[in-house]
Design a protein around this motif. Sequence first.
Motif, PDB file in Angstrom:
ATOM      1  N   VAL A   4       0.829  -1.221   0.000  1.00 20.84           N
ATOM      2  CA  VAL A   4       0.000   0.000   0.000  1.00 20.84           C
ATOM      3  C   VAL A   4       0.857   1.262   0.000  1.00 20.84           C
ATOM      4  O   VAL A   4       0.466   2.285  -0.549  1.00 20.84           O
ATOM      5  CB  VAL A   4      -1.028   0.070   1.170  1.00 20.84           C
ATOM      6  N   VAL A   5       2.036   1.160   0.601  1.00 20.63           N
ATOM      7  CA  VAL A   5       2.940   2.311   0.576  1.00 20.63           C
ATOM      8  C   VAL A   5       3.373   2.569  -0.871  1.00 20.63           C
ATOM      9  O   VAL A   5       3.371   3.710  -1.348  1.00 20.63           O
ATOM     10  CB  VAL A   5       4.162   2.072   1.490  1.00 20.63           C
ATOM     11  N   LYS A   6       3.692   1.495  -1.568  1.00 20.23           N
ATOM     12  CA  LYS A   6       4.136   1.597  -2.957  1.00 20.23           C
ATOM     13  C   LYS A   6       3.024   2.134  -3.863  1.00 20.23           C
ATOM     14  O   LYS A   6       3.259   2.941  -4.754  1.00 20.23           O
ATOM     15  CB  LYS A   6       4.535   0.190  -3.426  1.00 20.23           C
ATOM     16  N   LYS A   7       1.789   1.670  -3.602  1.00 21.92           N
ATOM     17  CA  LYS A   7       0.648   2.096  -4.428  1.00 21.92           C
ATOM     18  C   LYS A   7       0.155   3.484  -4.054  1.00 21.92           C
ATOM     19  O   LYS A   7      -0.736   4.028  -4.715  1.00 21.92           O
ATOM     20  CB  LYS A   7      -0.510   1.103  -4.255  1.00 21.92           C
ATOM     21  N   LYS A   8       0.674   4.004  -2.930  1.00 22.98           N
ATOM     22  CA  LYS A   8       0.290   5.339  -2.462  1.00 22.98           C
ATOM     23  C   LYS A   8      -1.209   5.474  -2.232  1.00 22.98           C
ATOM     24  O   LYS A   8      -1.806   6.496  -2.576  1.00 22.98           O
ATOM     25  CB  LYS A   8       0.794   6.419  -3.427  1.00 22.98           C
ATOM     26  N   THR A   9      -1.837   4.457  -1.680  1.00 20.09           N
ATOM     27  CA  THR A   9      -3.235   4.591  -1.273  1.00 20.09           C
ATOM     28  C   THR A   9      -3.262   5.527  -0.063  1.00 20.09           C
ATOM     29  O   THR A   9      -2.213   5.829   0.509  1.00 20.09           O
ATOM     30  CB  THR A   9      -3.820   3.226  -0.846  1.00 20.09           C
ATOM     31  N   SER A  10      -4.454   5.967   0.338  1.00 21.18           N
ATOM     32  CA  SER A  10      -4.503   6.922   1.452  1.00 21.18           C
ATOM     33  C   SER A  10      -3.966   6.275   2.733  1.00 21.18           C
ATOM     34  O   SER A  10      -3.252   6.898   3.512  1.00 21.18           O
ATOM     35  CB  SER A  10      -5.917   7.456   1.650  1.00 21.18           C
ATOM     36  N   LEU A  11      -4.268   4.990   2.928  1.00 19.73           N
ATOM     37  CA  LEU A  11      -3.719   4.294   4.098  1.00 19.73           C
ATOM     38  C   LEU A  11      -2.204   4.131   3.965  1.00 19.73           C
ATOM     39  O   LEU A  11      -1.464   4.251   4.942  1.00 19.73           O
ATOM     40  CB  LEU A  11      -4.355   2.917   4.249  1.00 19.73           C
ATOM     41  N   GLY A  12      -1.769   3.870   2.748  1.00 20.49           N
ATOM     42  CA  GLY A  12      -0.342   3.732   2.484  1.00 20.49           C
ATOM     43  C   GLY A  12       0.412   5.013   2.817  1.00 20.49           C
ATOM     44  O   GLY A  12       1.492   4.973   3.400  1.00 20.49           O
ATOM     45  N   GLU A  13      -0.177   6.120   2.471  1.00 17.13           N
ATOM     46  CA  GLU A  13       0.457   7.413   2.764  1.00 17.13           C
ATOM     47  C   GLU A  13       0.553   7.644   4.273  1.00 17.13           C
ATOM     48  O   GLU A  13       1.550   8.145   4.777  1.00 17.13           O
ATOM     49  CB  GLU A  13      -0.331   8.556   2.099  1.00 17.13           C
ATOM     50  N   LYS A  14      -0.519   7.250   4.972  1.00 19.96           N
ATOM     51  CA  LYS A  14      -0.500   7.365   6.443  1.00 19.96           C
ATOM     52  C   LYS A  14       0.624   6.513   7.026  1.00 19.96           C
ATOM     53  O   LYS A  14       1.376   6.960   7.891  1.00 19.96           O
ATOM     54  CB  LYS A  14      -1.834   6.887   7.033  1.00 19.96           C
ATOM     55  N   ALA A  15       0.702   5.261   6.552  1.00 21.92           N
ATOM     56  CA  ALA A  15       1.709   4.332   7.072  1.00 21.92           C
ATOM     57  C   ALA A  15       3.115   4.843   6.776  1.00 21.92           C
ATOM     58  O   ALA A  15       4.008   4.784   7.623  1.00 21.92           O
ATOM     59  CB  ALA A  15       1.505   2.943   6.459  1.00 21.92           C
ATOM     60  N   ARG A  16       3.293   5.378   5.573  1.00 27.10           N
ATOM     61  CA  ARG A  16       4.615   5.836   5.153  1.00 27.10           C
ATOM     62  C   ARG A  16       5.153   6.928   6.079  1.00 27.10           C
ATOM     63  O   ARG A  16       6.335   6.955   6.427  1.00 27.10           O
ATOM     64  CB  ARG A  16       4.559   6.350   3.713  1.00 27.10           C
ATOM     65  N   ALA A  17       4.264   7.827   6.497  1.00 32.37           N
ATOM     66  CA  ALA A  17       4.683   8.919   7.373  1.00 32.37           C
ATOM     67  C   ALA A  17       5.351   8.379   8.641  1.00 32.37           C
ATOM     68  O   ALA A  17       6.367   8.908   9.095  1.00 32.37           O
ATOM     69  CB  ALA A  17       3.476   9.787   7.732  1.00 32.37           C
ATOM     70  N   PHE A  18       4.812   7.300   9.186  1.00 37.03           N
ATOM     71  CA  PHE A  18       5.403   6.706  10.404  1.00 37.03           C
ATOM     72  C   PHE A  18       6.681   5.956  10.062  1.00 37.03           C
ATOM     73  O   PHE A  18       7.679   6.056  10.769  1.00 37.03           O
ATOM     74  CB  PHE A  18       4.402   5.759  11.061  1.00 37.03           C
ATOM     75  N   MET A  19       6.629   5.197   8.953  1.00 39.19           N
ATOM     76  CA  MET A  19       7.786   4.374   8.593  1.00 39.19           C
ATOM     77  C   MET A  19       9.009   5.240   8.295  1.00 39.19           C
ATOM     78  O   MET A  19      10.121   4.910   8.676  1.00 39.19           O
ATOM     79  CB  MET A  19       7.445   3.485   7.394  1.00 39.19           C
TER      80      MET A  19
END
Length: 214
Positions: free
Chosen positions: A38-53
Amino acid sequence: MHTVLLGPPGAGKGTQAERLKVRLGLVHIAMGNLLREVVKKKTSLGEKARAFMEEGKLVPDSVILELLKNEIEFEKKGFILDGFPRNLSQARKLDELLDKEAEKLDLVINLEVKEAVLIERLKGRLICSECGRVYHKSNIDGPSKTCKDCGAPLLQRNDDNSDIIKKRIEVYLEHTHPLIDYYRKKGILRNVQGEGTSEEVFQRIMEKAVSYKL
Ligand SMILES: [Zn+2]
């Protein structure tokens, strides 16, 4: 059938989950891969997760649960969950989530492997940088370190070295101990000896899964 695979890093959860998926026709939800996807696909949840990662923080349970909820709703035929839950609080939240769907967890397989064996496995572990398939240095013929499935280069995870491995195992044991108790009390925990070949371990898991179904 809703199954969770527990076991320390290097216990072979991913490998066994893939085999179970094929044999039992279940969906394999690998939390680590799902997050990366999801981070790779840049979904809205992926974007949220990326901020923490990106800040080196753990992705909060709320984001993980949301992600899982989408997967579970989508996949009605049953799942094998690997990489989640990692602690008691997550286990309770998973139960709540399934409860809302009028579902429940049926079986928890706990793979038990001695620390020395885990360290040996993890030190030689190579992971496909594209699809996440796991290899071991001893099983790669020739010098080409590329994935048999997708051809991408294989990499060693930077946390797969001895000191960090020991630490990861310690952290795992500390947090999952209460989790194992929790599932034991529910009567759905099955311990499986996780040493030996992948085929041997798979046979042991199937014995438990079949006896559950009967
Ligand atoms: Zn690959």
